[in-house]
Design an enzyme around this catalytic site. Structure first.
Site, PDB file in Angstrom:
ATOM      1  N   HIS A  87       0.812  -1.219   0.000  1.00 15.39           N
ATOM      2  CA  HIS A  87       0.000   0.000   0.000  1.00 15.39           C
ATOM      3  C   HIS A  87       0.850   1.276   0.000  1.00 15.39           C
ATOM      4  O   HIS A  87       0.322   2.374  -0.111  1.00 15.39           O
ATOM      5  CB  HIS A  87      -0.951  -0.024   1.199  1.00 15.39           C
ATOM      6  CG  HIS A  87      -2.210   0.765   0.976  1.00 15.39           C
ATOM      7  ND1 HIS A  87      -2.459   1.493  -0.172  1.00 15.39           N
ATOM      8  CD2 HIS A  87      -3.321   0.922   1.751  1.00 15.39           C
ATOM      9  CE1 HIS A  87      -3.635   2.076  -0.092  1.00 15.39           C
ATOM     10  NE2 HIS A  87      -4.175   1.750   1.058  1.00 15.39           N
ATOM     11  N   ASP A  89      -2.376   1.797  -4.819  1.00 17.68           N
ATOM     12  CA  ASP A  89      -3.600   2.178  -4.109  1.00 17.68           C
ATOM     13  C   ASP A  89      -4.743   1.200  -4.398  1.00 17.68           C
ATOM     14  O   ASP A  89      -4.671   0.392  -5.331  1.00 17.68           O
ATOM     15  CB  ASP A  89      -4.002   3.625  -4.437  1.00 17.68           C
ATOM     16  CG  ASP A  89      -4.194   3.836  -5.918  1.00 17.68           C
ATOM     17  OD1 ASP A  89      -4.722   2.931  -6.589  1.00 17.68           O
ATOM     18  OD2 ASP A  89      -3.794   4.904  -6.428  1.00 17.68           O
TER      19      ASP A  89
END
Ligand code: COA
Length: 361
Positions: free
Chosen positions: A331, A335
């Protein structure tokens, strides 16, 4: 859910850090030892009805062992990996050990076996590597995203192809080669997901080759051999390569070359069980998928979620085969929206195989 890349010497976990710092995938070695051969008394193998895992069946097949002769020590007499390995090593010792287990069980009022004293077990080999690689992975913030795929079209395609593959090419076609090809087609449009990231997270490499690591449950533990350059390979070629990697993984003959260079990973835990799993990244890769078990569930395919359901009480559900996938991404650099778009495309290929076939080389 855990994924590691390799087996190796006790300090081989260092390879993970080394690989991460060089922004490339983890070079590593397989230390799995070949399993000694053992044959069943009559040389005939009837293994279909026995409760066990695909990896155990493979070991039995490769050693020509009749699984019905192997005492299972798992729940409901399920044959565990150590049971088959013990049997292959010494069939008579394995049998008597299991018998003494069951007699001590039957003489006890308890419903499960309880050891008389604590046992200390050193963490070595593949397990030790798992400690190191998973600790490194969990330093990376993970994002997990799950999706359900309607799988009937792909199931029918596989049913048709599997006979051709077996008859004409002596290759077993499982779902994996189709899933791998769909992944590669989707990665073509998402090169930023076929990527590795350096250790201080200042640079990514978008890899030209789709080298997809496949998590395998082997007698030595979990290893992840890599099917290389999938973007250039036919489904038949992928199936052939996967079959040969699986055989080597079970024999313990995989080399560093088979285990290194991965740019993406897939783990089919569904061949053993489970619906959802949270996969852990094979760092420095940025995305991994875990496949759940196929199941048949009732669906209302023609009803939109926006419709007023109170008017549709007479609607009939259709039995539908579904497969769940769980993606985990790094992450820091990927995204959720990107994972969702990639997953939608992957889903589209799997639900409409003709679109996939249109893009095959
Ligand atoms: N749902 C239901 N059945 C499945 C399935 C799924 N998701 N995936 C495979 N199967 C079925 C196959 O169709 C096959 O049955 P069939 O011969 O009757 O058609 C059977 O399970 C065995 O398949 P297998 O020989 O294992 O082939 P595969 O290509 O599907 O899987 C591996 C290969 C290496 C992925 C698998 O053997 C394995 O090791 N899986 C475990 C991976 C793991 O441990 N992941 C966890 C990481 S923490």
């Amino acid at each position: 859910m855990i994924d590691i890349e390799t087996d190796g010497p006790a300090d081989a976990g260092k390879t993970l850090t080394k690989a991460a710092s060089s922004s490339s995938t983890t070079p590593s070695k397989s230390a799995a030892a070949p399993v000694a051969a053992a044959k069943s008394a009559d040389n005939t193998v009837h293994n279909d009805k026995v409760l066990t895992t695909p990896a155990v069946r493979k070991i039995a097949k490769e050693n020509n062992v009749n699984l019905s002769l192997v005492p299972g020590t798992g729940p409901k007499n399920r044959i565990l990996k150590e049971d088959i390995l013990n049997f292959v090593k010494d069939p008579s010792a394995a049998k008597s050990a299991a018998q003494s287990d069951s007699s001590s069980l039957s003489s006890s009022s308890s419903s499960s076996a309880v050891a008389a004293e604590d046992t200390r077990v050193p963490i070595r080999g593949v397990q030790r590597l798992m400690v190191k690689s998973m600790t490194a992975s969990l330093a990376v913030p993970h994002l997990t995203y799950c999706e359900e795929i309607a799988f009937d079209a792909m199931k029918s395609l596989r049913e048709e192809l599997k006979h051709v593959f077996a008859k004409q090419h002596d290759v077993k076609l499982s779902y994996m080669p189709l899933l791998l090809k769909a992944t590669s087609l989707a990665l073509k449009q998402f090169p930023n997901l076929n990527a590795t990231v350096n250790v201080d997270c200042t640079e990514m490499i978008y890899h030209a080759n789709h080298n997809i690591g496949v998590a395998m449950d082997t007698p030595k533990g979990l290893i992840v051999p890599v099917v290389k350059a999938i973007q250039n390979k036919s489904i038949l070629e992928i199936a052939q390569e996967l079959q040969s990697l699986q055989k080597m993984a079970n024999n313990g003959t995989l080399t560093e070359a088979h285990l290194s260079g991965g740019t993406f990973s897939l783990s089919n835990i569904g061949s053993i069980g489970g619906t959802y799993a949270v996969p852990v990244l094979v760092v420095p890769q940025v995305l991994i998928g875990a496949i759940g078990r196929l199941q048949v569930v009732p669906k209302y395919p023609h009803i939109k979620t926006s419709e007023d359901l109170s008017k549709l009480t007479a609607a009939t559900p259709v039995p539908t085969t579904v497969m769940d996938v769980s993606w985990s991404a790094d992450h820091r650099v990927v995204d959720g929206a990107t994972v969702a778009k990639f997953s939608n495309l992957w889903k589209m290929y799997l639900e409409h195989p003709h679109l996939m076939i249109a893009e095959l080389r």
